[in-house]
Design a protein around this motif. Structure first.
Motif, short mmCIF file in Angstrom:
data_model
loop_
_atom_site.label_atom_id
_atom_site.label_comp_id
_atom_site.label_asym_id
_atom_site.label_seq_id
_atom_site.Cartn_x
_atom_site.Cartn_y
_atom_site.Cartn_z
N ASN A 195 -3.35 3.82 16.40
CA ASN A 195 -2.95 3.19 15.08
C ASN A 195 -1.77 4.31 14.86
O ASN A 195 -1.70 4.70 13.54
N ASN A 219 1.19 3.67 13.55
CA ASN A 219 1.96 2.52 13.40
C ASN A 219 3.46 2.96 13.06
O ASN A 219 3.84 3.83 12.80
N LYS A 267 -0.33 0.45 3.53
CA LYS A 267 -1.22 1.10 4.66
C LYS A 267 -2.51 0.16 4.43
O LYS A 267 -3.11 0.27 5.48
N ASN A 304 3.83 -2.77 8.42
CA ASN A 304 4.42 -1.55 8.73
C ASN A 304 5.58 -1.37 8.50
O ASN A 304 6.28 -0.36 7.67
N ARG A 313 -1.86 -3.41 5.95
CA ARG A 313 -1.96 -3.14 7.39
C ARG A 313 -3.12 -3.61 8.22
O ARG A 313 -3.12 -4.25 9.11
N TYR A 314 -4.59 -3.09 7.59
CA TYR A 314 -5.54 -3.31 8.39
C TYR A 314 -6.49 -4.65 7.79
O TYR A 314 -7.74 -4.52 7.92
N GLY A 316 -2.52 5.56 11.15
CA GLY A 316 -3.74 4.68 10.67
C GLY A 316 -5.07 5.30 10.79
O GLY A 316 -5.09 6.49 11.09
#
Length: 414
Positions: free
Chosen positions: A25, A27, A362, A317, A365-366, A18
């Motif tokens: 990170n 992941n 991706k 993920n 995920r954040y 990440g």
């Protein structure tokens, strides 16, 4: 001492980096299946993404307001459905066992016998007990151990060696990178973790913190019993044919992506009381629309802390990794169709859409802001609905794949 040295090279990592890099990170996810992918590679299947996509895991989606969190993995059934189907579809024999009548002694003897034959074994256990040992060699596990403390969570790892004189087992952590994934743990600690995987205590089922909250309590893990072990026998069927494998798995994956093969999992009391839930690419689009309409909220832990739906749960993920496998599978399908003179455009387009989905996961995920996350998920769903349309078109050619022999390359033949 017994060790499967080739497994170091066959090991397959389910880790992606990440924004903050490794280990914070680093992941990962899908521990319930990563070990098998390494086994397939150890036993001769070099195209790991094709093997991954064959499972159907990266084509699935489900969400229910009763469960409170989406899942972008799961195939058509519970984990063991993947363990049973995928080896068979790839020409191998896969097995899983649990709760041996003879307890630890019988289970551990079985495990040692498999390792002695060069067969790594995936096991399910109470992983928090092993974290202190993995933290000695793995920056990622050290970070995880420090941030999660002593709280419990279920996990699958691979056992690829043991040493009775030293009293240790060799563990491969599937959600790390080599060489940090390999470490040693005491057999007595491994035994305790392996036994506690059932979550059954003297006062009934005992929730472990860090599972998704449900009804004001921490939820249970996947529900398998003690001494769970999964393995793949090394001998491949000499009559195995990739065209036959694709012919069957493609239709199955198409059904999963369409939502026709849902995965209720732990969402129901009996078959007449299944709550409404969304599945497949159309279900994902419907779920994104519900977020946009404000009908889906972030979850709250039993302690009252808010949990951003697409961040703390780590569920995206699985989308990153599962969709990468789906894209790899579709690229192999495209290659095999082309080798037989069949149309490839639709399958190739489906692969591009699933790869785009993986990349967008991706970002998801954040994203802690639920409204913004819903917009990203809407984009993901659009790609997967398009992939579904492409796969539907490609099915007409995939149905013919077993009737066409691969064309001989005239240059190679000379």
């Amino acid at each position: 001492m017994s060790a499967i040295k080739p497994y170091d090279e066959a090991y397959y990592s389910m880790t992606w980096m990440g924004p903050k890099g490794y280990p914070e990170n680093g992941n990962s996810g899908r521990c319930y299946f990563t070990g098998l992918l390494g086994m397939f590679r150890l036993h001769g299947e070099s195209d790991v993404l094709f093997a991954d996509g064959t499972s159907g895991d990266g084509f699935s989606f489900r969400w229910s307001p009763v469960w409170g969190a989406p899942a972008f993995n799961g195939g058509a059934g519970a984990f063991h459905e993947i363990w049973e189907y995928t080896p068979r579809a790839l020409g191998y024999r896969g097995y899983w066992e649990q709760d041996h009548e003879g307890g630890f002694e019988e289970a551990f003897a079985k495990l040692r016998g498999l390792v002695d034959r060069g067969i790594p074994v995936q096991v399910g256990l109470h992983y928090s007990l092993l974290l202190p040992y993995g933290a000695k060699t793995s920056p990622r596990l050290k970070f995880q151990h420090e941030t999660m403390g002593k709280s419990g969570f279920g996990h699958h790892v691979v056992i690829a060696g043991y040493d009775l004189d030293r009293g240790t087992v060799t563990i491969f952590e599937p959600n790390d990178v080599m060489p940090h994934s390999r470490y040693e743990a005491p057999i007595d600690v491994f035994r305790k973790a392996w036994e506690q995987s059932s979550q059954r205590g003297p006062n009934g089922y005992e929730p472990w913190e860090h599972h998704h909250p449900f009804g004001g309590e921490w939820s249970l893990h996947d529900g398998y019993g003690p001494y769970l072990m999964v393995w793949v026998e090394p001998e491949r069927d000499l009559d195995w044919d990739i065209a036959k494998s694709i012919r069957h798995s493609f239709r199955r994956n198409l059904k999963i992506l369409s939502g026709e093969y849902p995965r209720p999992y732990a969402l129901f009391g009996n078959q007449w009381q299944i709550p409404r839930f969304e599945t497949g690419a159309p279900g994902m689009a419907a779920f994104a629309a519900l977020i946009k309409a404000g009908k889906v909220k972030d979850t709250v832990s039993p302690k009252g802390d808010p949990i951003p739906l697409f961040v703390r749960g780590n569920i995206p993920n699985h989308g990153v990794l599962g969709r990468a496998g789906a894209a790899g599978y579709l690229r192999r399908v495209t290659k095999e169709l082309g080798a037989r003179g069949l149309e490839i455009a639709a399958a190739a387009s489906a692969a591009e859409h699933m790869q785009a989905s993986s990349e967008l996961f991706k970002v998801l995920r954040y994203e802690a802001d639920l409204a913004k996350a819903g917009t990203v998920l809407e984009q993901i769903a659009a790609h997967e609905v398009a992939a579904l349309d492409d796969m539907t078109k490609a099915w007409a050619d995939v149905k013919l794949i077993t009737e066409r022999a691969p064309m001989v390359n005239p240059i190679a033949a000379e």
